[in-house]
Every structure is written in C-alpha cells, then in structure tokens.
Motif scaffolding. Structure first.
Motif, short mmCIF file in Angstrom:
data_model
loop_
_atom_site.label_atom_id
_atom_site.label_comp_id
_atom_site.label_asym_id
_atom_site.label_seq_id
_atom_site.Cartn_x
_atom_site.Cartn_y
_atom_site.Cartn_z
N ARG B 69 42.50 46.82 32.04
CA ARG B 69 43.23 48.02 32.42
C ARG B 69 42.65 49.24 31.71
O ARG B 69 42.44 50.30 32.30
N GLU B 94 48.77 42.36 39.75
CA GLU B 94 48.36 43.31 38.73
C GLU B 94 46.84 43.49 38.73
O GLU B 94 46.33 44.59 38.57
N ILE B 98 45.20 47.03 39.20
CA ILE B 98 44.33 47.63 38.20
C ILE B 98 42.99 48.02 38.81
O ILE B 98 42.33 48.95 38.37
#
Lengths: 205, 205
Positions: B69, B94, B98
């Motif tokens: 990230r 996620e 990201i």
DNA sequence: TTGTATTTACCCCTAGAGGGGTATTTCTAT
DNA sequence: ATAGAAATACCCCTCTAGGGGTAAATACAA
C-alpha cells in the motif's frame, strides 16, 4: 567421482525451483528428484538411488520428522538434512536421536545449504546454530504430543468446541477436555489462542 | 532495451537465494536488491531505481500488504507482485483496491513467476488462480480490521484474557469484550482459536 | 514381565468467553 | 454541517474453558 544425488522436498513448488537452481550451481551436485510431501519422498527413495534428502519440516500429510525417521530406519545409508523455518527446540532432541545428519534454518543462504550438503556427504554432520535450538529450556523436560493430541489441536484450530470435537471423534467430551488440559500442561501454555499460535509456528497444523 | 530491475522480499534468506537464481536465469531480468521485511523494502526503493517489487505477504514487522500500500501510494510507477502461501480471499479485494499488479501462490513454478513479472512489466496484470481467491464468499461484504482490533488480536495470540488486555491497554474490560465481539462478527468467526489461525494465515500477526 | 505412554472417562470448581443489546465521545471525510 | 467509522463502556444471559483431581484399559518397549 560421481555427483551427489539429491532429493529435495518442500510443499511449495517455487521454493523447490529455487533450491534446485541453487544446488545445480555446483557441478558435483545433481538434483535427481523433487517431492512435495513425505509420502512422495518415501516413494521416490524406494525407486531411485539417492545420496541425500533435503527435507522441509513443515509439509502437509506426512511431516518431515516422521519421514526422516522412516528413511533412517529403512535406508540408513541415505543422509538427511532438515530445513526448518523456526528454531524448534521441541524437535532437536528427536532430530539427534533419529540420526538426522544436518539441520539448518531457512533463514540461511543457499551457499550454506550447499556447504551443509557437502559436509554431510563427506560423512560429517551439520547443525546450524544449534545453540538457537536449545535455548529457552528452563523447562528442559521435552514433551512430545501424541497423535490424538495433535488431532484435537487441529480441530481446535477449526474452531470446534470440546463437545463438537467429542462428536467428531466419537469420544466423550470429558476425554476431549482431558486431552486439552494435558496439551496445555505439556507445552506450558494457558489458552487455546496461545496453543493455536504455537501449533502454527511449529508446523503442527 | 535495459533489463527489468527487480527487488525481492521474503523473510527467509534461502527463499531469497532461490528466487534470485530463478529470476537471474532470464537475461532481461536483474535482481537489484533483496529485503527481509517491509521496512527494508521501503528503504531500498527510496534509494534505488526499481521497476518491480516481488513481495512475500507473510513477513515480520511490516507485512506485505501494508508495504504494498505504501509503495503504491508513494511510488505509483513501481509494479508490485505479491507472493502468498495460501489463497486468501480476505485480501483479494484489498489487493485489487490497492492496485497491486500481480498475485500468485508460492505453490507455483519459478517459470510462472518469471512469466508474471514479464507480463506485469509490460503493463498488464497477473492474477494466478483468482477463482481460488474469490471462492467461499457467501459473505462477500469485506470488512477491514481497525488498528485497535489488530492490537487486541495480537494480545490474544499472546494468550492474554480480556481483563489482562484491558490492563495492558489501560481500557475497560467491557471495551475489550466489545472489540472481541466485533472482530469475530466482522470475520464471521466463532472462537479465539479460529481467530488466531486466521490472523496467522493472513499475516495479521 | 514390568513399567511407561496413550487413550479413555469421570468428579469438582471458578473464571472467562461468546452473543444479544444500548450508548457515549471523538475523529474524519464528504 | 453531518453522516459514518472508531473507540470507549455498560447491561443482560448461557455455555465453555481452564485447572485441580482420580482411574481404568490398552499398547508398547526396556
């Protein structure tokens, strides 16, 4: 002289590929086989000539220790080197007892593995950082978990309660609670959370 | 054309060595650095030109996801490929969010990693067996854990009870129990044992 | 053969976990 | 300005876990 015939075992193909590349860099080494679990290792050594087996300790199905014991019983001439993630004091006594020739942490360079193989092939033993293995032994009496106890730990990891485990294994809930108490006592732990963490870090699950 | 500059990160040196050998087999690849945790990765990319970072998801200190990230925020031109042990459905959303360029299981050949790198370098993405990641999503709403919740999970892993955690964090035991309930609900788990296993498998601990 | 480990099973008890709520403050992002 | 997430804290309840015993049958090894 002929090259050292090596069998490598690890449950991750990408690690196998890496090990193979590292070992193939030496002309006197030859990786003759790969295996992803203990049963494949045993199957391979019955059918091929192997000088040295490099075993990951954490593998599904038959784990590295059991596999090593069987190799050393059935084929005492084959040298065994154990690769492990963690310094597992709980295993070092057994490793020595079984007669495993080498043991090193994955936290090492490929060159050190090559060195270990060369040393072991020459008849010596190679124990990497053995002091790391025997540290923290205020509780020196080493306990080993029984098959049944490990079975119960796995069920605990799945989130089952004592009564659910009892149903799954066709035994009394009392028995399951007894096993749980014994497990915690053996490992000097005090909760299932600690136990699961320990089990995962030591390849029990 | 110049070679692809690759930074590899894994907490096991022997795996790093292996990856390096595998990748160096291609003339158009160049492994310019190695790291054993997320902080080293971030430190390296600030000081060197890197095209692609290959990240193990399970590393001590800063884990692969957090590290990815930060890279994608600070250096959007750097491509990121995640290496993972398990098919972790909890992270796939996620990972996509990201903007991670590739993701593959360690249970793959070195050649596949090379292919993934080549593909990602050409601007495409590479998701290995994405169907494995998105299975079992009857509960598709993905929750993310808060910092405080993760803090409490770690304490649970150390074997602390709610009241002990309360003392450690200087908050009420009621609050700790509330957090625990929320965590289990978010992740659709039903015991701390399951939670610890989940946490370890997903790099939370 | 005579221990020792393993697996089974039960008793007692207290403390904690898990699940159902509600509610406040604070902070952040729209 | 206001909705939402996060962290805080309390109420209720039942069931389980953890820890202290004891003890049997089996199995295996010195």
């Amino acid at each position: 002289m002929s090259s050292v015939k090596i069998l490598i075992a690890d449950d991750h193909q990408i690690v196998l590929d890496g090990l193979k590349m590292v070992l193939s860099a030496r002309e006197d080494f030859e990786v003759v086989g790969e295996a992803s679990n203990g049963l494949e290792v045993l199957d391979f050594v019955t059918k091929n000539r192997v000088d040295i087996v490099v075993l990951d300790i954490n593998m599904p199905g038959m784990d590295g220790i059991k596999c090593a014991r069987k190799i050393k019983t059935d084929y005492p001439n084959i040298k065994v080197i154990i690769l492990t993630m963690y310094a597992q004091k709980s295993f070092i006594e057994e490793i020595v007892k079984i007669g495993i020739d080498g043991c090193l942490l994955k936290n090492n360079t490929g060159k050190e593995l090559s060195d270990a193989i060369a040393r072991v092939h020459s008849g010596k033993s190679y124990y990497d950082q053995i002091q790391n293995f025997s540290k923290d032994d205020k509780e020196l009496k080493e306990y080993s978990l029984s098959e049944r106890e490990i079975e119960i730990i796995r069920k605990l990891g799945d989130g089952l309660t004592s009564s659910q485990i009892a149903d799954a294994l066709f035994i009394s809930e009392h028995t399951v609670k007894t096993h749980r108490k014994n497990i915690l006592k053996k490992l000097n732990l005090h909760s299932s959370s600690e136990l699961i963490q320990y089990a995962l870090n030591n390849g029990i699950i």
